[in-house]
Design a protein around this motif. Structure first.
Motif, PDB file in Angstrom:
ATOM      1  N   ALA A  32      60.623  33.587  37.815  1.00  0.00           N
ATOM      2  CA  ALA A  32      61.445  32.373  37.849  1.00  0.00           C
ATOM      3  C   ALA A  32      62.876  32.711  37.435  1.00  0.00           C
ATOM      4  CB  ALA A  32      60.851  31.307  36.924  1.00  0.00           C
ATOM      5  N   LYS A  33      63.004  33.474  36.378  1.00  0.00           N
ATOM      6  CA  LYS A  33      64.333  33.823  35.863  1.00  0.00           C
ATOM      7  C   LYS A  33      65.123  34.590  36.930  1.00  0.00           C
ATOM      8  CE  LYS A  33      66.445  35.464  31.678  1.00  0.00           C
ATOM      9  NZ  LYS A  33      66.422  36.597  30.783  1.00  0.00           N
ATOM     10  N   GLU A  34      64.466  35.575  37.530  1.00  0.00           N
ATOM     11  CA  GLU A  34      65.172  36.409  38.506  1.00  0.00           C
ATOM     12  C   GLU A  34      65.532  35.647  39.774  1.00  0.00           C
ATOM     13  OE1 GLU A  34      63.867  40.357  39.034  1.00  0.00           O
ATOM     14  OE2 GLU A  34      63.413  40.620  36.902  1.00  0.00           O
ATOM     15  N   LEU A  35      64.766  34.623  40.104  1.00  0.00           N
ATOM     16  CA  LEU A  35      65.041  33.860  41.321  1.00  0.00           C
ATOM     17  C   LEU A  35      65.925  32.636  41.039  1.00  0.00           C
ATOM     18  CD1 LEU A  35      61.413  33.825  42.805  1.00  0.00           C
ATOM     19  CD2 LEU A  35      63.342  35.156  43.680  1.00  0.00           C
ATOM     20  N   GLY A  36      66.178  32.361  39.757  1.00  0.00           N
ATOM     21  CA  GLY A  36      66.949  31.164  39.393  1.00  0.00           C
ATOM     22  C   GLY A  36      66.129  29.896  39.561  1.00  0.00           C
ATOM     23  N   ASN A  80      63.302  23.531  42.293  1.00  0.00           N
ATOM     24  CA  ASN A  80      62.887  24.873  42.694  1.00  0.00           C
ATOM     25  C   ASN A  80      62.143  25.419  41.488  1.00  0.00           C
ATOM     26  OD1 ASN A  80      64.119  24.860  45.191  1.00  0.00           O
ATOM     27  ND2 ASN A  80      66.046  25.642  44.378  1.00  0.00           N
ATOM     28  N   ILE A  81      60.845  25.617  41.639  1.00  0.00           N
ATOM     29  CA  ILE A  81      60.073  25.895  40.422  1.00  0.00           C
ATOM     30  C   ILE A  81      58.873  26.807  40.687  1.00  0.00           C
ATOM     31  CG2 ILE A  81      58.688  23.753  40.665  1.00  0.00           C
ATOM     32  CD1 ILE A  81      58.933  23.463  37.569  1.00  0.00           C
ATOM     33  N   MET A 123      61.745  23.982  46.421  1.00  0.00           N
ATOM     34  CA  MET A 123      60.764  25.004  46.819  1.00  0.00           C
ATOM     35  C   MET A 123      59.799  25.285  45.679  1.00  0.00           C
ATOM     36  SD  MET A 123      62.615  27.839  49.165  1.00  0.00           S
ATOM     37  CE  MET A 123      64.242  27.680  48.474  1.00  0.00           C
ATOM     38  N   TYR A 124      58.517  25.306  46.042  1.00  0.00           N
ATOM     39  CA  TYR A 124      57.503  25.589  45.029  1.00  0.00           C
ATOM     40  C   TYR A 124      56.893  26.973  45.244  1.00  0.00           C
ATOM     41  CZ  TYR A 124      57.317  20.481  44.267  1.00  0.00           C
ATOM     42  OH  TYR A 124      57.615  19.173  43.987  1.00  0.00           O
ATOM     43  N   LEU A 176      60.669  36.887  48.101  1.00  0.00           N
ATOM     44  CA  LEU A 176      61.959  36.679  48.777  1.00  0.00           C
ATOM     45  C   LEU A 176      61.769  36.658  50.292  1.00  0.00           C
ATOM     46  CD1 LEU A 176      64.434  38.780  46.593  1.00  0.00           C
ATOM     47  CD2 LEU A 176      64.387  36.287  46.894  1.00  0.00           C
ATOM     48  N   GLU A 177      60.895  37.532  50.795  1.00  0.00           N
ATOM     49  CA  GLU A 177      60.596  37.549  52.228  1.00  0.00           C
ATOM     50  C   GLU A 177      59.991  36.216  52.652  1.00  0.00           C
ATOM     51  OE1 GLU A 177      61.097  39.218  55.234  1.00  0.00           O
ATOM     52  OE2 GLU A 177      62.390  40.114  53.693  1.00  0.00           O
TER      53      GLU A 177
END
Ligand code: CDP
Length: 214
Positions: free
Chosen positions: A22-26, A112-113, A2-3, A208-209
């Protein structure tokens, strides 16, 4: 894979926001401005005769979240006012854009980036799941950049920072290839008078939504 793309003008907060998000979403994080700044470094170091060869052969890697060029981590040497002065001129050259766009796609492939820059949502990764375009006033952006220079012990006048930002805005927005502009499907987000925490919190909810629907 996912981009998430984050585009916007100089000092709009892209880097800090992209890193935290990025950090919070991994997710991993890639700052394409650092690729263009590295190109500017090669330009200043080697001059125009060897430049394209050096850039073509440069090996960029993301190692534990750090961007490396030819095995060496990129640090403060690409964040100087000297680089700031020439980077948009270097980034305007179609051949430079072609090389860096290709290298960006290779770096992002299968990850995922969160990728940040000027033309990521429009040209580099047009199929990205989530696209964000950050905006802020010139005054606010210059204040942020001035504070960053001061933290690094770089001596520069505030009005020269304003000039750097305005000049890069002008070149970045008016160039023929991949100008700075929001993708049609980008979410516009104004960061004026919001703290980094506030921006990250709001964007995380929105992202996130959106990710659920990709
Ligand atoms: O100073 P700031 O962190 O906002 O800029 P940057 O992201 O480090 O990018 C430096 C310069 O590289 C920009 O002013 C553009 O000229 C160029 N750039 C670009 O043309 N396309 C990108 N995707 C990223 C940066």
């Amino acid at each position: 894979m996912m981009y998430i793309t984050i585009d916007g003008p100089a000092g709009s907060g892209k880097s800090s926001v992209a890193q935290r998000l990025a950090k919070e979403l991994g997710f991993e994080h890639l700052d394409t401005g650092a690729l263009y700044r590295s190109a500017a470094l090669l330009w200043l170091r080697y001059g125009k005769d060897d430049f394209f060869n050096m850039l073509n052969n440069a090996k960029f890697e993301l190692v534990n979240g750090t961007l490396r060029m030819n095995g060496k981590a990129l640090g403060d040497e690409i964040r100087t006012p000297e680089i700031g002065k020439v980077v948009s001129k270097v980034a305007e050259m179609p051949k430079v854009r072609e090389i860096i766009t290709q290298k960006t796609r290779e770096l992002a492939d299968e990850k995922n980036i969160v990728v940040e820059g000027r033309d990521i949502g429009t040209v580099v990764l047009p199929n990205a799941c989530v696209k964000i375009f950050l905006v802020a006033s010139v005054e606010e952006r210059a204040k942020r950049r001035y504070a960053q220079y001061q933290l690094k012990g770089i001596n520069i006048r505030f009005e020269d920072v304003v000039k750097e930002i305005e000049s890069r805005d002008r070149i970045d927005s008016s160039r023929e290839v991949a100008p700075l502009k929001p993708a049609e499907d980008a979410l516009m987000f104004n960061t004026d008078s919001l703290t980094l925490n506030e921006v990250v919190k709001k964007l995380k909810e929105i992202v996130l939504e959106k990710l659920k629907k990709c």
